[in-house]
Enzyme design. Structure first.
Site, mmCIF file in Angstrom:
data_model
loop_
_atom_site.group_PDB
_atom_site.id
_atom_site.type_symbol
_atom_site.label_atom_id
_atom_site.label_comp_id
_atom_site.label_asym_id
_atom_site.label_seq_id
_atom_site.Cartn_x
_atom_site.Cartn_y
_atom_site.Cartn_z
ATOM 1 N N ASN A 212 0.841 -1.126 0.034
ATOM 2 C CA ASN A 212 0.019 -0.018 -0.103
ATOM 3 C C ASN A 212 1.100 1.250 -0.066
ATOM 4 O OD1 ASN A 212 0.663 0.791 2.814
ATOM 5 N ND2 ASN A 212 -0.393 -1.277 3.136
ATOM 6 N N ASP A 281 -4.553 -6.761 4.896
ATOM 7 C CA ASP A 281 -5.254 -7.710 5.352
ATOM 8 C C ASP A 281 -5.229 -9.084 4.672
ATOM 9 O OD1 ASP A 281 -6.258 -5.922 7.289
ATOM 10 O OD2 ASP A 281 -7.363 -4.845 5.720
ATOM 11 N N LYS A 291 8.948 -16.895 -11.270
ATOM 12 C CA LYS A 291 8.091 -15.739 -11.727
ATOM 13 C C LYS A 291 6.698 -16.187 -12.513
ATOM 14 C CE LYS A 291 8.624 -11.644 -14.965
ATOM 15 N NZ LYS A 291 9.132 -11.193 -16.196
ATOM 16 N N PHE A 325 -4.427 2.824 14.957
ATOM 17 C CA PHE A 325 -4.749 3.955 14.015
ATOM 18 C C PHE A 325 -5.971 3.291 12.830
ATOM 19 C CE2 PHE A 325 -2.125 7.585 13.480
ATOM 20 C CZ PHE A 325 -1.457 7.473 14.755
ATOM 21 N N LYS A 339 -13.897 -0.585 15.506
ATOM 22 C CA LYS A 339 -12.326 -1.124 15.495
ATOM 23 C C LYS A 339 -11.953 -0.814 16.956
ATOM 24 C CE LYS A 339 -11.193 0.144 10.786
ATOM 25 N NZ LYS A 339 -10.444 1.030 9.932
ATOM 26 N N LYS A 343 -11.199 -4.444 18.751
ATOM 27 C CA LYS A 343 -9.703 -4.814 18.822
ATOM 28 C C LYS A 343 -9.431 -4.398 20.424
ATOM 29 C CE LYS A 343 -8.812 -4.088 14.121
ATOM 30 N NZ LYS A 343 -7.638 -3.901 12.982
HETATM 31 N N1 CTP Z 1 -3.982 -3.781 11.809
HETATM 32 C C1 CTP Z 1 -3.274 -4.849 12.313
HETATM 33 N N2 CTP Z 1 -3.226 -6.172 11.635
HETATM 34 C C2 CTP Z 1 -3.915 -6.116 10.588
HETATM 35 C C3 CTP Z 1 -4.765 -4.987 9.940
HETATM 36 C C4 CTP Z 1 -4.541 -3.582 10.675
HETATM 37 O O1 CTP Z 1 -2.428 -4.571 13.427
HETATM 38 N N3 CTP Z 1 -3.717 -7.406 9.785
HETATM 39 C C5 CTP Z 1 -4.055 -2.660 12.667
HETATM 40 C C6 CTP Z 1 -3.227 -1.145 12.059
HETATM 41 O O2 CTP Z 1 -2.274 -0.942 12.280
HETATM 42 C C7 CTP Z 1 -4.348 0.059 12.561
HETATM 43 C C8 CTP Z 1 -5.422 -0.941 13.055
HETATM 44 O O3 CTP Z 1 -5.309 -2.216 12.896
HETATM 45 O O4 CTP Z 1 -3.567 0.404 13.722
HETATM 46 C C9 CTP Z 1 -6.478 -0.615 11.877
HETATM 47 O O5 CTP Z 1 -6.286 -0.722 10.605
HETATM 48 P P1 CTP Z 1 -7.146 -0.338 9.308
HETATM 49 O O6 CTP Z 1 -6.447 -0.782 7.986
HETATM 50 O O7 CTP Z 1 -7.731 1.066 9.320
HETATM 51 O O8 CTP Z 1 -8.336 -1.243 9.617
HETATM 52 P P2 CTP Z 1 -8.597 -2.696 9.487
HETATM 53 O O9 CTP Z 1 -8.972 -3.147 10.639
HETATM 54 O O10 CTP Z 1 -7.481 -3.335 8.763
HETATM 55 O O11 CTP Z 1 -9.973 -2.927 8.759
HETATM 56 P P3 CTP Z 1 -10.672 -2.389 7.436
HETATM 57 O O12 CTP Z 1 -9.356 -2.638 6.508
HETATM 58 O O13 CTP Z 1 -11.624 -3.102 7.176
HETATM 59 O O14 CTP Z 1 -10.937 -0.890 7.551
#
Ligand code: CTP
Length: 397
Positions: A212, A281, A291, A325, A339, A343
């Protein structure tokens, strides 16, 4: 970052590295710091005092008995104002004098007067053989025992043509040492903070990955401010192209799995976790060893879920404060509150990627801090300022 109201004394001795201190004086001045430069007579052979006087706006002090200066006991006056003294470059001769309690010029008398009331840092700069001389080493050991901060010299090409230990570190490095001493109040002293930053990369094949746009700026700003506020900081970082702050333990990771392992291994030992990383995710469920070659029709890559690191930390929370975050493009408050709950976090810092001045790659951010009881919307500010506000808030939790 500003150093308004702070006074730094730069004590320059006779070494070719003296020229670098002009750059340092200029950096400090730009931070609104009051800078006084002291020089030995020998130092004036390497750089003209007028350079420092022009850069700092203060008279450069060389001789203890300068009758033209407004103070009759300048060394004591400067010592009273100083928040930190940096002796750089510190020659073997001056190191020997300070360690031996000799105060026979403006620089050594001022250092002696300062040592009991503010930190004194010594940055040796000399030829490798001189640096390795047991007498110099013994003097440095003695100074360290008396509480002087010794800045280890770098290895590199020296003015004498040799390559080895003895090179004074860069102006930027010396600035970090000064900032660590005086930039902030140490309200995180004794706290262990774990911060995650940057993106993760999930392997598709040996040449491709899913990732990303995270640059790590927010997480690195948090690591910097936590360190400057006295915390012991571990920074678990995905691949980024920015330099980490000094005095921070950096653990480089690549994938979400690496980050999970690095974070969970250290979780029990820390007091605060701030998860600024943009963790993938999903990852390719079966990354290819060779490759992947293109074909004429469409390609789809099967993906599987990665572990939610923050969720795991929330489920295994003991004494730690957990701050996450949340990056959203719609329904920011609502989604972030979910969240926070799901969490088991103490706080979540939300931002909307679609708002100008917030999100990936910018030097600013516009965030909303959400706890179970409160929602606080902040205006646009630098990521360092955002980091400070987040730390202030964490300290109230
Ligand atoms: N996070 C994490 N592990 C993951 C995904 C996210 O620890 N596999 C943590 C990120 O570091 C951040 C928080 O969860 O502090 C929220 O991440 P975000 O990407 O905003 O949300 P997600 O929980 O991944 O949900 P979505 O992508 O559906 O918004």
């Amino acid at each position: 970052m500003k150093l308004t109201g702070k006074t730094v004394v730069l004590a320059v001795t006779g070494s070719i590295a003296a020229y670098k201190i002009a750059g340092l004086a200029s950096m400090l001045k730009k931070m609104d710091c009051n800078v006084h430069v002291l020089m030995t007579e020998n130092a004036t052979n390497f750089i003209n005092p007028i350079t420092f006087e022009t850069l700092t706006g203060n008279k450069c002090l060389i001789d203890t008995f300068d009758r033209n200066f407004q103070f009759s006991v300048e060394h004591v006056s400067i010592a009273k104002q100083a928040d930190v003294v940096l002796v750089a470059p510190a020659s073997a001769n001056v190191i020997g004098k300070i360690a031996g309690g000799i105060a026979d010029d403006m620089l050594t008398t001022t250092v002696m007067a300062c040592a009991s009331r503010c930190p004194v840092l010594i940055s040796p700069a000399m030829n490798t053989n001189m640096f390795r001389n047991p007498i110099v080493q013994d003097n440095l050991r003695k100074l360290a025992e008396f509480g002087y901060g010794i800045i280890q010299p770098d290895c590199g090409y020296l003015a004498c043509g040799d390559t080895g230990e003895g090179k004074m570190p860069s102006e930027e490095t010396l600035l970090w040492y000064i900032l660590k001493e005086i930039a902030c109040e140490k309200d995180l002293a004794g706290k262990k903070v774990l911060i995650t930053a940057g993106p993760t990369r999930e392997k598709i094949d040996p040449v491709r990955f899913i990732s990303n746009h995270s640059t790590g700026k927010m997480g690195y700003a948090l690591a910097k401010m936590c360190m400057l506020r006295g915390a012991q900081v571990t920074l678990v970082s995905g691949p980024v192209s920015i330099e980490p702050p000094l005095f921070v333990d950096v653990i480089p990771v690549t994938s979400a799995k690496d980050m999970f392992d690095a974070v969970t291994k250290r979780y029990d030992q820390v007091d605060i976790v701030i998860k600024a990383a943009a963790v993938a995710d999903y990852r390719p469920s079966d990354p290819a060893d060779e490759k992947v070659k293109k074909k004429d029709d469409q390609l789809s890559i099967p993906l599987e879920r990665t572990d939610d690191i923050l969720k795991y930390l929330g489920e295994h929370k003991k004494k730690q404060i957990l701050c996450g975050f949340s990056m959203e493009t719609e329904n920011m408050l609502e989604n972030s509150r979910v969240k926070l709950e799901k969490k088991n976090l103490d706080m979540i810092v939300a931002n909307n990627l679609k708002v100008a001045g917030a999100g990936f790659g910018t030097d600013t951010n516009i965030v909303t801090m959400i706890t179970k009881e409160q929602v606080e919307e902040l205006e646009i500010m630098s990521k360092e300022d955002v980091a400070n506000v987040i730390i202030d808030k964490i300290l109230t939790l």
